[in-house]
Design a protein around this motif. Structure first.
Motif, short mmCIF file in Angstrom:
data_model
loop_
_atom_site.label_atom_id
_atom_site.label_comp_id
_atom_site.label_asym_id
_atom_site.label_seq_id
_atom_site.Cartn_x
_atom_site.Cartn_y
_atom_site.Cartn_z
N THR A 121 0.84 -1.20 0.00
CA THR A 121 0.00 0.00 0.00
C THR A 121 0.87 1.25 0.00
O THR A 121 2.00 1.22 0.50
N ASP A 122 0.37 2.33 -0.53
CA ASP A 122 1.11 3.58 -0.51
C ASP A 122 0.69 4.46 0.67
O ASP A 122 1.04 5.62 0.75
N PHE A 123 -0.05 3.88 1.60
CA PHE A 123 -0.49 4.57 2.80
C PHE A 123 0.73 4.93 3.65
O PHE A 123 1.56 4.07 3.95
N ASP A 124 0.87 6.20 4.00
CA ASP A 124 1.99 6.66 4.80
C ASP A 124 1.63 6.51 6.28
O ASP A 124 0.98 7.37 6.86
N GLN A 125 2.04 5.40 6.87
CA GLN A 125 1.66 5.08 8.23
C GLN A 125 2.63 5.66 9.24
O GLN A 125 3.84 5.55 9.09
N LYS A 126 2.09 6.29 10.28
CA LYS A 126 2.92 6.79 11.36
C LYS A 126 3.40 5.61 12.20
O LYS A 126 2.67 4.64 12.40
N PHE B 56 9.90 -1.75 13.40
CA PHE B 56 8.49 -1.42 13.26
C PHE B 56 7.92 -2.19 12.07
O PHE B 56 8.46 -2.17 10.97
N ILE B 57 6.81 -2.89 12.30
CA ILE B 57 6.15 -3.65 11.24
C ILE B 57 4.88 -2.89 10.87
O ILE B 57 3.98 -2.74 11.68
N LYS B 58 4.85 -2.39 9.63
CA LYS B 58 3.68 -1.61 9.22
C LYS B 58 2.59 -2.50 8.64
O LYS B 58 2.80 -3.68 8.41
N ASN B 59 1.44 -1.91 8.47
CA ASN B 59 0.27 -2.57 7.88
C ASN B 59 -0.29 -3.72 8.71
O ASN B 59 -0.84 -4.67 8.17
N LEU C 113 -2.67 -1.66 16.78
CA LEU C 113 -2.53 -0.26 17.19
C LEU C 113 -3.30 -0.01 18.48
O LEU C 113 -2.77 0.61 19.42
N LEU C 114 -4.50 -0.50 18.58
CA LEU C 114 -5.33 -0.30 19.77
C LEU C 114 -4.70 -0.95 20.99
O LEU C 114 -4.63 -0.34 22.07
N PHE C 115 -4.19 -2.17 20.86
CA PHE C 115 -3.55 -2.84 21.99
C PHE C 115 -2.29 -2.13 22.44
O PHE C 115 -1.97 -2.10 23.62
N HIS D 22 -4.48 9.20 17.37
CA HIS D 22 -3.40 10.12 16.96
C HIS D 22 -2.50 9.52 15.89
O HIS D 22 -1.75 10.24 15.25
N TYR D 23 -2.55 8.22 15.69
CA TYR D 23 -1.68 7.53 14.74
C TYR D 23 -2.37 7.21 13.43
O TYR D 23 -1.78 6.63 12.54
#
Length: 103
Positions: A65-70, A82-85, A91-93, A101-102
């Protein structure tokens, strides 16, 4: 914040349909993130929605994905980086009430 009791239903209760499970999980996640989003259902399937943004094909597990994840704290980040996606549940846990905020 501890979400164990709230999430236990999704592992213990038998839902008649996958749709029911997904709907209740979505409602719980929206509530946990304190997002007031009204969910509306269609009466019929439409191949195209010319007046709306159609995101039905925007997620594909086989494509990056091209989503820019914080970045946010993850439990094994010191060993794995850091493992994205990952899921919103990760994130909630890891961030609890600050998750919004993320996003």
């Amino acid at each position: 914040m501890n979400y164990e009791d709230e999430f236990s239903i999704f592992y213990e209760k038998k839902f008649p349909f996958l749709f029911d499970y997904n709907e209740q999980l979505l409602q719980f996640i929206l509530k946990s993130l304190k997002l007031k989003i009204e969910i509306k259902y269609t009466d019929s399937y439409e191949a195209n929605y010319p007046d709306l943004v159609d995101l039905r094909t925007s997620i594909n597990p086989k494509k990056e994905t091209d989503f820019d994840q914080k970045t946010y704290f993850q439990v094994f980040e010191d060993r794995k980086g850091f493992i994205k996606n990952l899921s919103i549940i990760d994130l909630l846990f890891n961030q609890g009430p600050n998750s919004l905020h993320y996003l």
